[in-house]
Scaffold this motif. Structure first.
Motif, PDB file in Angstrom:
ATOM      1  N   GLN A 134      51.307  63.238  30.080  1.00  0.00           N
ATOM      2  CA  GLN A 134      50.428  63.250  28.796  1.00  0.00           C
ATOM      3  C   GLN A 134      51.659  63.147  27.869  1.00  0.00           C
ATOM      4  OE1 GLN A 134      48.137  66.431  27.702  1.00  0.00           O
ATOM      5  NE2 GLN A 134      47.458  65.586  25.874  1.00  0.00           N
ATOM      6  N   ALA A 135      51.283  62.156  26.859  1.00  0.00           N
ATOM      7  CA  ALA A 135      52.488  61.764  26.241  1.00  0.00           C
ATOM      8  C   ALA A 135      51.918  61.469  24.703  1.00  0.00           C
ATOM      9  CB  ALA A 135      53.157  60.355  26.511  1.00  0.00           C
ATOM     10  N   VAL A 136      52.973  61.839  23.571  1.00  0.00           N
ATOM     11  CA  VAL A 136      52.700  61.969  22.320  1.00  0.00           C
ATOM     12  C   VAL A 136      53.733  60.832  21.903  1.00  0.00           C
ATOM     13  CG1 VAL A 136      52.559  62.897  20.059  1.00  0.00           C
ATOM     14  CG2 VAL A 136      51.730  64.032  22.017  1.00  0.00           C
ATOM     15  N   SER A 137      53.187  59.889  20.869  1.00  0.00           N
ATOM     16  CA  SER A 137      54.411  58.928  20.348  1.00  0.00           C
ATOM     17  C   SER A 137      54.094  58.887  18.561  1.00  0.00           C
ATOM     18  CB  SER A 137      54.027  57.579  20.772  1.00  0.00           C
ATOM     19  OG  SER A 137      52.850  57.132  20.325  1.00  0.00           O
ATOM     20  N   GLN A 138      55.226  58.363  18.245  1.00  0.00           N
ATOM     21  CA  GLN A 138      55.008  58.278  16.696  1.00  0.00           C
ATOM     22  C   GLN A 138      55.178  56.708  16.421  1.00  0.00           C
ATOM     23  OE1 GLN A 138      58.178  61.251  15.584  1.00  0.00           O
ATOM     24  NE2 GLN A 138      56.873  62.118  14.176  1.00  0.00           N
ATOM     25  N   SER A 139      54.964  56.388  15.120  1.00  0.00           N
ATOM     26  CA  SER A 139      55.447  55.182  14.977  1.00  0.00           C
ATOM     27  C   SER A 139      56.865  55.020  14.363  1.00  0.00           C
ATOM     28  CB  SER A 139      54.385  54.701  13.696  1.00  0.00           C
ATOM     29  OG  SER A 139      54.768  55.400  12.351  1.00  0.00           O
ATOM     30  N   LEU A 140      57.256  53.758  14.782  1.00  0.00           N
ATOM     31  CA  LEU A 140      58.816  53.345  14.527  1.00  0.00           C
ATOM     32  C   LEU A 140      58.906  53.723  12.732  1.00  0.00           C
ATOM     33  CD1 LEU A 140      61.366  52.532  15.715  1.00  0.00           C
ATOM     34  CD2 LEU A 140      60.565  50.327  15.305  1.00  0.00           C
ATOM     35  N   HIS A 141      58.115  53.420  11.969  1.00  0.00           N
ATOM     36  CA  HIS A 141      57.932  53.438  10.691  1.00  0.00           C
ATOM     37  C   HIS A 141      58.254  55.004  10.384  1.00  0.00           C
ATOM     38  CE1 HIS A 141      57.601  52.946   6.275  1.00  0.00           C
ATOM     39  NE2 HIS A 141      56.712  53.996   6.184  1.00  0.00           N
ATOM     40  N   THR A 142      57.549  55.938  11.081  1.00  0.00           N
ATOM     41  CA  THR A 142      57.616  57.386  10.632  1.00  0.00           C
ATOM     42  C   THR A 142      59.027  57.713  11.199  1.00  0.00           C
ATOM     43  OG1 THR A 142      55.369  57.714  10.981  1.00  0.00           O
ATOM     44  CG2 THR A 142      56.663  59.637  11.212  1.00  0.00           C
ATOM     45  N   ILE A 143      59.429  57.357  12.157  1.00  0.00           N
ATOM     46  CA  ILE A 143      60.849  57.992  12.712  1.00  0.00           C
ATOM     47  C   ILE A 143      61.805  57.402  12.063  1.00  0.00           C
ATOM     48  CG2 ILE A 143      62.342  57.554  14.824  1.00  0.00           C
ATOM     49  CD1 ILE A 143      59.915  57.674  16.545  1.00  0.00           C
ATOM     50  N   ILE A 144      61.839  56.247  11.281  1.00  0.00           N
ATOM     51  CA  ILE A 144      62.940  55.785  10.473  1.00  0.00           C
ATOM     52  C   ILE A 144      62.767  56.414   9.180  1.00  0.00           C
ATOM     53  CG2 ILE A 144      63.459  53.672   8.971  1.00  0.00           C
ATOM     54  CD1 ILE A 144      62.619  51.864  11.482  1.00  0.00           C
ATOM     55  N   ILE A 145      61.544  56.828   8.624  1.00  0.00           N
ATOM     56  CA  ILE A 145      61.594  57.613   7.313  1.00  0.00           C
ATOM     57  C   ILE A 145      62.177  59.042   7.713  1.00  0.00           C
ATOM     58  CG2 ILE A 145      59.820  58.651   5.632  1.00  0.00           C
ATOM     59  CD1 ILE A 145      60.402  55.693   5.395  1.00  0.00           C
ATOM     60  N   GLU A 146      61.823  59.710   8.558  1.00  0.00           N
ATOM     61  CA  GLU A 146      62.534  60.971   9.142  1.00  0.00           C
ATOM     62  C   GLU A 146      63.967  60.911   9.339  1.00  0.00           C
ATOM     63  OE1 GLU A 146      59.991  62.299  12.251  1.00  0.00           O
ATOM     64  OE2 GLU A 146      58.367  62.746  11.253  1.00  0.00           O
ATOM     65  N   ALA A 147      64.580  59.910   9.812  1.00  0.00           N
ATOM     66  CA  ALA A 147      65.884  59.498   9.940  1.00  0.00           C
ATOM     67  C   ALA A 147      66.663  59.561   8.812  1.00  0.00           C
ATOM     68  CB  ALA A 147      66.073  58.520  11.011  1.00  0.00           C
ATOM     69  N   LYS A 148      65.925  58.645   7.808  1.00  0.00           N
ATOM     70  CA  LYS A 148      66.621  58.569   6.565  1.00  0.00           C
ATOM     71  C   LYS A 148      66.800  59.734   5.617  1.00  0.00           C
ATOM     72  CE  LYS A 148      65.596  53.855   4.863  1.00  0.00           C
ATOM     73  NZ  LYS A 148      64.793  53.128   4.015  1.00  0.00           N
ATOM     74  N   MET A 150      76.178  57.428  11.449  1.00  0.00           N
ATOM     75  CA  MET A 150      74.524  57.399  11.375  1.00  0.00           C
ATOM     76  C   MET A 150      74.332  56.182  10.282  1.00  0.00           C
ATOM     77  SD  MET A 150      73.391  61.310  10.678  1.00  0.00           S
ATOM     78  CE  MET A 150      74.731  62.684  11.139  1.00  0.00           C
ATOM     79  N   LEU A 151      74.987  55.907   9.274  1.00  0.00           N
ATOM     80  CA  LEU A 151      74.633  54.890   8.418  1.00  0.00           C
ATOM     81  C   LEU A 151      74.701  53.460   9.182  1.00  0.00           C
ATOM     82  CD1 LEU A 151      76.558  55.991   5.229  1.00  0.00           C
ATOM     83  CD2 LEU A 151      74.078  56.192   5.583  1.00  0.00           C
ATOM     84  N   GLU A 152      75.755  53.320   9.948  1.00  0.00           N
ATOM     85  CA  GLU A 152      75.913  52.022  10.763  1.00  0.00           C
ATOM     86  C   GLU A 152      75.017  51.886  11.773  1.00  0.00           C
ATOM     87  OE1 GLU A 152      77.794  49.272   9.696  1.00  0.00           O
ATOM     88  OE2 GLU A 152      77.936  50.767   7.947  1.00  0.00           O
ATOM     89  N   THR A 153      74.626  52.862  12.525  1.00  0.00           N
ATOM     90  CA  THR A 153      73.498  52.800  13.503  1.00  0.00           C
ATOM     91  C   THR A 153      72.275  52.261  12.894  1.00  0.00           C
ATOM     92  OG1 THR A 153      74.533  54.510  14.894  1.00  0.00           O
ATOM     93  CG2 THR A 153      72.257  54.024  15.230  1.00  0.00           C
ATOM     94  N   GLY A 154      72.049  53.061  11.544  1.00  0.00           N
ATOM     95  CA  GLY A 154      70.600  52.549  10.818  1.00  0.00           C
ATOM     96  C   GLY A 154      70.904  51.282  10.274  1.00  0.00           C
TER      97      GLY A 154
END
Length: 180
Positions: free
Chosen positions: A67-81, A125-129
């Motif tokens: 069983q797996a749960v996923s998140q949208s890439l957009h949500t992950i990016i917002i959380e990372a920011k 972190m900034l450069e990775t983003g």
């Protein structure tokens, strides 16, 4: 092998290896512009540390349902920011604490070394983003001032170090990662 991804059910042959099952799961999530963020196999929560060759090479029927749960890439990016922004705020506060001792002569320039290490983590972190194409994440506004700060640190000039931190670097920390 029975797989559930965000409520969607998939079926793979029981002789599928765990490596192939995880690849199929990842491919399905990727096709939906999502990333798997949580995985349970046979009722056991799995982390990256569990993904060892013996685990990956076994057949899926040996471990049970997945069983797996996923998140949208957009949500992950917002959380990372948001996380990067919080880190920048912490760096700014911690940097401000270093200013008075540097200016008063009660601290040597070496007292900023741990802070500089965290600043290096922040720029990474900034450069990775930035490399991932995330708008607003770039260390280019900081790099010239970091070089100046390192030069002042090398010459053991605590007043110059404090000035560069207060007037050039600290104000740019929060502004560098803000982009909506």
């Amino acid at each position: 092998m029975h797989i559930i991804l965000d409520g969607e059910q998939l079926q793979l042959p029981d002789d599928t290896s765990m490596m192939d099952a995880l690849a199929a799961l990842s491919d399905r999530a990727h096709a939906q512009h999502r990333i798997v963020t949580s995985l349970t196999v046979g009722g056991k929560k799995i982390s990256d540390r569990d993904l060892t060759p013996p685990f990956l090479n076994q057949q899926a029927r040996a471990v049970g349902a997945m069983q797996a749960v996923s998140q949208s890439l957009h949500t992950i990016i917002i959380e990372a920011k948001q996380a990067i922004d919080r880190f920048a705020t912490e760096l700014r506060i911690d940097g401000q604490v270093l200013l008075a001792p540097l200016r008063s002569g009660t601290a040597q320039v070496g007292t900023i070394d741990a802070w500089l290490g965290r600043l290096a983590d922040y720029t990474e972190m900034l450069e990775t983003g930035h490399a991932q194409g995330i708008d607003g994440l770039s260390s280019s506004a900081l790099l010239p001032w970091i070089q100046e700060l390192l030069g002042a640190r090398t010459t053991a000039d605590p007043i110059r170090v404090a000035d560069l931190m207060e007037y050039e670097l600290l104000p740019r920390l929060v502004n560098t990662s803000l982009a909506a």
